[in-house]
Motif scaffolding. Sequence first.
Motif, mmCIF file in Angstrom:
data_model
loop_
_atom_site.group_PDB
_atom_site.id
_atom_site.type_symbol
_atom_site.label_atom_id
_atom_site.label_comp_id
_atom_site.label_asym_id
_atom_site.label_seq_id
_atom_site.Cartn_x
_atom_site.Cartn_y
_atom_site.Cartn_z
ATOM 1 N N MET A 64 -6.860 13.656 -15.954
ATOM 2 C CA MET A 64 -6.981 12.222 -15.675
ATOM 3 C C MET A 64 -6.335 11.896 -14.324
ATOM 4 S SD MET A 64 -5.757 8.960 -17.982
ATOM 5 C CE MET A 64 -7.099 9.232 -19.145
ATOM 6 N N ALA A 65 -6.967 11.005 -13.555
ATOM 7 C CA ALA A 65 -6.440 10.619 -12.250
ATOM 8 C C ALA A 65 -5.096 9.923 -12.407
ATOM 9 C CB ALA A 65 -7.432 9.696 -11.548
ATOM 10 N N GLU A 66 -4.247 10.112 -11.399
ATOM 11 C CA GLU A 66 -2.943 9.465 -11.413
ATOM 12 C C GLU A 66 -3.115 7.961 -11.243
ATOM 13 O OE1 GLU A 66 0.583 10.060 -8.427
ATOM 14 O OE2 GLU A 66 0.536 11.757 -9.810
ATOM 15 N N ALA A 67 -2.157 7.209 -11.778
ATOM 16 C CA ALA A 67 -2.225 5.755 -11.727
ATOM 17 C C ALA A 67 -2.211 5.239 -10.292
ATOM 18 C CB ALA A 67 -1.052 5.170 -12.507
ATOM 19 N N ALA A 68 -2.833 4.099 -10.101
ATOM 20 C CA ALA A 68 -2.748 3.405 -8.815
ATOM 21 C C ALA A 68 -1.386 2.724 -8.719
ATOM 22 C CB ALA A 68 -3.862 2.374 -8.710
ATOM 23 N N ILE A 69 -0.714 2.904 -7.588
ATOM 24 C CA ILE A 69 0.601 2.294 -7.380
ATOM 25 C C ILE A 69 0.467 1.172 -6.360
ATOM 26 C CG2 ILE A 69 2.992 2.658 -6.678
ATOM 27 C CD1 ILE A 69 2.611 5.640 -7.356
ATOM 28 N N ARG A 70 0.890 -0.015 -6.757
ATOM 29 C CA ARG A 70 0.853 -1.182 -5.878
ATOM 30 C C ARG A 70 2.284 -1.625 -5.603
ATOM 31 N NH1 ARG A 70 -4.149 -3.511 -5.685
ATOM 32 N NH2 ARG A 70 -5.683 -2.684 -7.157
ATOM 33 N N VAL A 71 2.581 -1.890 -4.345
ATOM 34 C CA VAL A 71 3.919 -2.350 -3.966
ATOM 35 C C VAL A 71 3.780 -3.685 -3.255
ATOM 36 C CG1 VAL A 71 6.075 -1.759 -2.813
ATOM 37 C CG2 VAL A 71 4.566 0.072 -3.633
ATOM 38 N N GLY A 72 4.573 -4.663 -3.685
ATOM 39 C CA GLY A 72 4.448 -5.984 -3.090
ATOM 40 C C GLY A 72 5.733 -6.787 -3.145
ATOM 41 N N ILE A 73 5.574 -8.089 -2.956
ATOM 42 C CA ILE A 73 6.700 -9.016 -2.852
ATOM 43 C C ILE A 73 6.431 -10.233 -3.731
ATOM 44 C CG2 ILE A 73 7.411 -8.329 -0.526
ATOM 45 C CD1 ILE A 73 5.697 -10.620 0.576
ATOM 46 N N GLY A 74 7.406 -11.115 -3.787
ATOM 47 C CA GLY A 74 7.232 -12.365 -4.516
ATOM 48 C C GLY A 74 6.867 -13.484 -3.551
ATOM 49 N N GLY A 75 5.686 -14.064 -3.733
ATOM 50 C CA GLY A 75 5.243 -15.165 -2.887
ATOM 51 C C GLY A 75 4.909 -14.737 -1.469
ATOM 52 N N TRP A 76 4.522 -15.711 -0.645
ATOM 53 C CA TRP A 76 4.230 -15.402 0.754
ATOM 54 C C TRP A 76 4.708 -16.503 1.689
ATOM 55 C CZ3 TRP A 76 0.482 -16.509 -2.893
ATOM 56 C CH2 TRP A 76 -0.250 -17.701 -2.730
ATOM 57 N N LYS A 112 -1.178 -6.383 4.646
ATOM 58 C CA LYS A 112 -0.079 -5.418 4.784
ATOM 59 C C LYS A 112 0.411 -4.894 3.437
ATOM 60 C CE LYS A 112 0.103 -5.954 9.261
ATOM 61 N NZ LYS A 112 -0.314 -4.859 10.168
ATOM 62 N N LEU A 113 0.145 -5.629 2.372
ATOM 63 C CA LEU A 113 0.629 -5.298 1.032
ATOM 64 C C LEU A 113 -0.544 -5.282 0.071
ATOM 65 C CD1 LEU A 113 3.548 -7.860 1.207
ATOM 66 C CD2 LEU A 113 3.846 -5.377 1.342
ATOM 67 N N SER A 114 -0.364 -4.630 -1.076
ATOM 68 C CA SER A 114 -1.480 -4.535 -2.023
ATOM 69 C C SER A 114 -1.358 -5.484 -3.204
ATOM 70 C CB SER A 114 -1.600 -3.097 -2.538
ATOM 71 O OG SER A 114 -0.380 -2.661 -3.109
ATOM 72 N N THR A 115 -0.230 -6.189 -3.296
ATOM 73 C CA THR A 115 -0.050 -7.128 -4.411
ATOM 74 C C THR A 115 1.045 -8.130 -4.073
ATOM 75 O OG1 THR A 115 0.339 -7.290 -6.805
ATOM 76 C CG2 THR A 115 1.639 -5.659 -5.612
ATOM 77 N N ILE A 116 0.955 -9.304 -4.684
ATOM 78 C CA ILE A 116 1.978 -10.349 -4.572
ATOM 79 C C ILE A 116 2.172 -10.960 -5.954
ATOM 80 C CG2 ILE A 116 2.366 -12.727 -3.760
ATOM 81 C CD1 ILE A 116 1.293 -11.891 -1.039
ATOM 82 N N GLU A 117 3.426 -11.219 -6.296
ATOM 83 C CA GLU A 117 3.733 -11.933 -7.535
ATOM 84 C C GLU A 117 3.913 -13.410 -7.196
ATOM 85 O OE1 GLU A 117 6.896 -10.889 -10.886
ATOM 86 O OE2 GLU A 117 7.779 -12.240 -9.402
ATOM 87 N N ILE A 118 3.177 -14.258 -7.898
ATOM 88 C CA ILE A 118 3.260 -15.700 -7.676
ATOM 89 C C ILE A 118 4.278 -16.304 -8.638
ATOM 90 C CG2 ILE A 118 1.997 -17.882 -7.772
ATOM 91 C CD1 ILE A 118 -0.499 -16.384 -6.926
ATOM 92 N N PRO A 170 -1.568 7.082 -21.424
ATOM 93 C CA PRO A 170 -1.631 7.268 -19.970
ATOM 94 C C PRO A 170 -1.413 5.948 -19.228
ATOM 95 C CG PRO A 170 -3.482 8.350 -21.059
ATOM 96 C CD PRO A 170 -2.811 7.512 -22.099
ATOM 97 N N VAL A 171 -0.716 6.026 -18.104
ATOM 98 C CA VAL A 171 -0.484 4.857 -17.265
ATOM 99 C C VAL A 171 -1.601 4.769 -16.225
ATOM 100 C CG1 VAL A 171 1.052 3.889 -15.501
ATOM 101 C CG2 VAL A 171 2.002 4.829 -17.613
ATOM 102 N N ARG A 172 -2.198 3.589 -16.107
ATOM 103 C CA ARG A 172 -3.305 3.414 -15.161
ATOM 104 C C ARG A 172 -2.859 2.719 -13.861
ATOM 105 N NH1 ARG A 172 -6.204 2.354 -20.066
ATOM 106 N NH2 ARG A 172 -6.001 0.105 -19.817
ATOM 107 N N ASP A 173 -1.812 1.885 -13.954
ATOM 108 C CA ASP A 173 -1.360 1.137 -12.778
ATOM 109 C C ASP A 173 0.151 1.005 -12.791
ATOM 110 O OD1 ASP A 173 -3.866 0.008 -11.363
ATOM 111 O OD2 ASP A 173 -4.218 -0.551 -13.450
ATOM 112 N N VAL A 174 0.731 1.006 -11.592
ATOM 113 C CA VAL A 174 2.154 0.711 -11.417
ATOM 114 C C VAL A 174 2.265 -0.457 -10.451
ATOM 115 C CG1 VAL A 174 4.375 1.551 -10.561
ATOM 116 C CG2 VAL A 174 2.850 3.097 -11.818
ATOM 117 N N PHE A 175 2.990 -1.479 -10.857
ATOM 118 C CA PHE A 175 3.250 -2.644 -10.018
ATOM 119 C C PHE A 175 4.742 -2.650 -9.695
ATOM 120 C CE2 PHE A 175 -0.483 -3.584 -12.484
ATOM 121 C CZ PHE A 175 -1.327 -4.245 -11.603
ATOM 122 N N LEU A 176 5.072 -2.539 -8.420
ATOM 123 C CA LEU A 176 6.465 -2.510 -7.981
ATOM 124 C C LEU A 176 6.687 -3.658 -6.999
ATOM 125 C CD1 LEU A 176 9.240 -1.052 -7.807
ATOM 126 C CD2 LEU A 176 8.266 0.337 -5.971
#
Length: 265
Positions: A1-13, A39-45, A237-243
């Motif tokens: 199985m493919a490794e999980a997608a890892i997304r790294v982001g910040i809070g707000g913009w 520049k980033l792949s995810t943001i927490e609102i 299995p883990v499919r995604d990581v949100f950091l």
Amino acid sequence: MAEAAIRVGIGGWVFEPWRGTFYPDGLTQKRELEYASSKLSTIEINGTYYGSQKPESFRKWRAETPDGFVFSLKGPRFATNRRVLAEAGPSIEKFFESGVTELKEKLGVLNWQFAGTKKFDPDDFAAFLDLLPKSHDGIALRHAVEVRNDSFRTQEFIALVREHDVAVVTAADSDYTQIGDVTAPFVYARIMGTEEKEKLGYSKKALDTWAARAKDWAKGEVPNGIDAVAAKKASKPVRDVFLYVISGAKVRNPLAAMAIADRLK
């Protein structure tokens, strides 16, 4: 199985000290989300925690961000800051009727954050989890709970959230209760230790460590230095990581997130 997608982001913009440190000089405020999402792949609102947003806002945010970008949203405090969680149904329904699914494929995880004074009541917390919908408007939903009281550090709590495929937010390098168990097909971590004296928020060694931990989470493993209550390995299995790089020296957080992401390429 493919490794999980890892997304790294910040809070707000929207944060004035990011202008000239993260955002280029002269960038208009209305283009800040467009820039941040390049520049980033995810943001927490965080704004959804304090009050309802409008459907057109979610549609606008979706339109201003590139394909593959993902938003995570804080669930409303009206649902979590209450004595009896089993009575949160109307607040949860209002949240989903506010248009969150207008984000469509860019809707990531819903983070339900609880006050540090909220203690674990097994029956009441189970009732709350039962209120969280699995889907809305045909879109599958993923939920995480951010608990901040040591009473949740029990096998019973871990078994409960695992049964519901709900993640426990790992609050790392902070004073908050740490529960590192992987209880869902995704991992949700919020790291809070950036320092202003560090140009990239963290030392090079710390950035390397967080990148390595993200890779461990992607394998469904609890990383070294992260405290788990029960198993050290995910049951599914883990499919995604949100950091998310949150709090700490906030002015440094975008650069820290980018530096961790660079180490994961």
